[in-house]
Scaffold this motif. Structure first.
Motif, short mmCIF file in Angstrom:
data_model
loop_
_atom_site.label_atom_id
_atom_site.label_comp_id
_atom_site.label_asym_id
_atom_site.label_seq_id
_atom_site.Cartn_x
_atom_site.Cartn_y
_atom_site.Cartn_z
N LEU A 39 -28.05 -9.84 65.87
CA LEU A 39 -27.10 -9.91 66.99
C LEU A 39 -25.82 -9.15 66.65
CD1 LEU A 39 -27.59 -13.60 68.14
CD2 LEU A 39 -28.28 -11.53 69.36
N LYS A 40 -25.36 -9.26 65.41
CA LYS A 40 -24.16 -8.53 65.00
C LYS A 40 -24.42 -7.02 65.03
CE LYS A 40 -22.27 -12.18 62.07
NZ LYS A 40 -21.97 -12.61 60.70
N ALA A 41 -25.59 -6.61 64.58
CA ALA A 41 -25.94 -5.18 64.61
C ALA A 41 -26.03 -4.68 66.05
CB ALA A 41 -27.26 -4.94 63.87
N HIS A 42 -26.58 -5.51 66.93
CA HIS A 42 -26.69 -5.12 68.34
C HIS A 42 -25.29 -4.98 68.95
CE1 HIS A 42 -28.48 -4.46 72.20
NE2 HIS A 42 -27.81 -5.48 72.72
N HIS A 43 -24.42 -5.91 68.64
CA HIS A 43 -23.04 -5.83 69.14
C HIS A 43 -22.39 -4.53 68.67
CE1 HIS A 43 -18.66 -6.45 68.88
NE2 HIS A 43 -18.84 -6.90 70.11
N ALA A 44 -22.56 -4.19 67.41
CA ALA A 44 -21.96 -2.96 66.87
C ALA A 44 -22.48 -1.73 67.63
CB ALA A 44 -22.25 -2.83 65.38
N ARG A 45 -23.80 -1.71 67.95
CA ARG A 45 -24.36 -0.59 68.72
C ARG A 45 -23.75 -0.54 70.12
NH1 ARG A 45 -29.00 -2.12 65.96
NH2 ARG A 45 -29.76 -3.38 67.69
N LEU A 46 -23.60 -1.70 70.76
CA LEU A 46 -23.00 -1.74 72.09
C LEU A 46 -21.57 -1.20 72.07
CD1 LEU A 46 -24.23 -5.23 73.37
CD2 LEU A 46 -25.04 -2.98 74.11
N VAL A 47 -20.82 -1.56 71.05
CA VAL A 47 -19.45 -1.07 70.92
C VAL A 47 -19.46 0.45 70.71
CG1 VAL A 47 -17.38 -1.10 69.46
CG2 VAL A 47 -18.48 -3.26 70.11
N ASN A 48 -20.32 0.93 69.81
CA ASN A 48 -20.41 2.37 69.53
C ASN A 48 -20.80 3.17 70.76
OD1 ASN A 48 -19.63 2.11 66.87
ND2 ASN A 48 -21.72 1.98 66.10
N TRP A 49 -21.65 2.60 71.60
CA TRP A 49 -22.10 3.29 72.81
C TRP A 49 -21.11 3.13 73.97
CZ3 TRP A 49 -27.53 0.69 72.49
CH2 TRP A 49 -28.29 1.30 71.49
N GLY A 50 -20.04 2.36 73.74
CA GLY A 50 -19.06 2.14 74.80
C GLY A 50 -19.53 1.19 75.87
N ARG A 51 -20.48 0.34 75.54
CA ARG A 51 -21.07 -0.58 76.54
C ARG A 51 -20.36 -1.93 76.60
NH1 ARG A 51 -26.60 0.97 77.94
NH2 ARG A 51 -26.40 3.21 78.10
N ASP A 64 -16.58 -13.18 70.24
CA ASP A 64 -16.83 -13.57 71.63
C ASP A 64 -18.28 -13.28 72.03
OD1 ASP A 64 -14.30 -14.59 71.99
OD2 ASP A 64 -13.51 -12.76 72.93
N PHE A 65 -18.81 -12.16 71.54
CA PHE A 65 -20.21 -11.81 71.81
C PHE A 65 -21.13 -12.89 71.25
CE2 PHE A 65 -24.16 -9.69 70.42
CZ PHE A 65 -24.62 -9.21 71.65
N LEU A 66 -20.90 -13.30 70.03
CA LEU A 66 -21.76 -14.32 69.40
C LEU A 66 -21.62 -15.67 70.08
CD1 LEU A 66 -21.33 -13.31 65.65
CD2 LEU A 66 -23.27 -12.82 67.18
N LYS A 67 -20.43 -15.98 70.62
CA LYS A 67 -20.24 -17.24 71.34
C LYS A 67 -21.12 -17.31 72.59
CE LYS A 67 -15.48 -18.13 69.97
NZ LYS A 67 -14.08 -18.12 70.44
N LEU A 68 -21.46 -16.16 73.14
CA LEU A 68 -22.34 -16.15 74.33
C LEU A 68 -23.67 -16.83 74.03
CD1 LEU A 68 -21.76 -12.48 75.55
CD2 LEU A 68 -20.86 -14.58 76.59
#
Length: 129
Positions: free
Chosen positions: A35-47, A54-58
């Motif tokens: 989940l942390k790796a996915h969040h990092a990809r979302l941030v890198n892609w500007g998504r 906050d992402f993990l709290k979801l």
């Protein structure tokens, strides 16, 4: 979402169960690495602009995995004969069974099947033809 209730449901079933297994296993193990790796990809892609915390709290909230299909008629016992694909019906049964095995007493995950009505003159994207 897939248009129509046919063999394409197999692809959706596979995507849903694979995603659910990755997320639920990451939560069960407690490392949250995927989940942390996915969040990092979302941030890198500007998504996303939300913080990792906050992402993990979801994922502390109840999770609903959805198989959505669009068709003119809703699949039900009374309309089952309108749908020629026995593969699609078997895939939904398979998904339910796999999801039961995936779940546990502490899991807050549920599976739902959603029907989206497609009108005669409507394209796969929901727009008029």
């Amino acid at each position: 979402m897939k248009r129509d209730f046919d063999v394409k449901v197999r692809d959706v079933r596979s995507q849903i169960i694979n995603s659910a297994q990755i997320i639920e296993n990451d939560l069960r193990v407690g490392s949250l690495a995927k989940l942390k790796a996915h969040h990092a990809r979302l941030v890198n892609w500007g998504r996303t602009t939300i913080s990792e915390a906050d992402f993990l709290k979801l994922f502390d909230q109840p999770r609903v995995y959805v198989l959505a299909y669009g068709s003119k008629v809703k699949v039900s016992e009374s309309t089952l004969t309108n749908f020629g694909s026995s593969v699609a019906r078997m895939e939904v049964v398979s998904l339910n069974n796999q999801f039961r095995q995936l779940g546990s007493a502490e899991s807050m995950a549920k599976l739902r099947v959603a029907w989206i009505k497609i009108d005669e003159g409507q394209g796969a994207d929901g727009q008029s033809k």
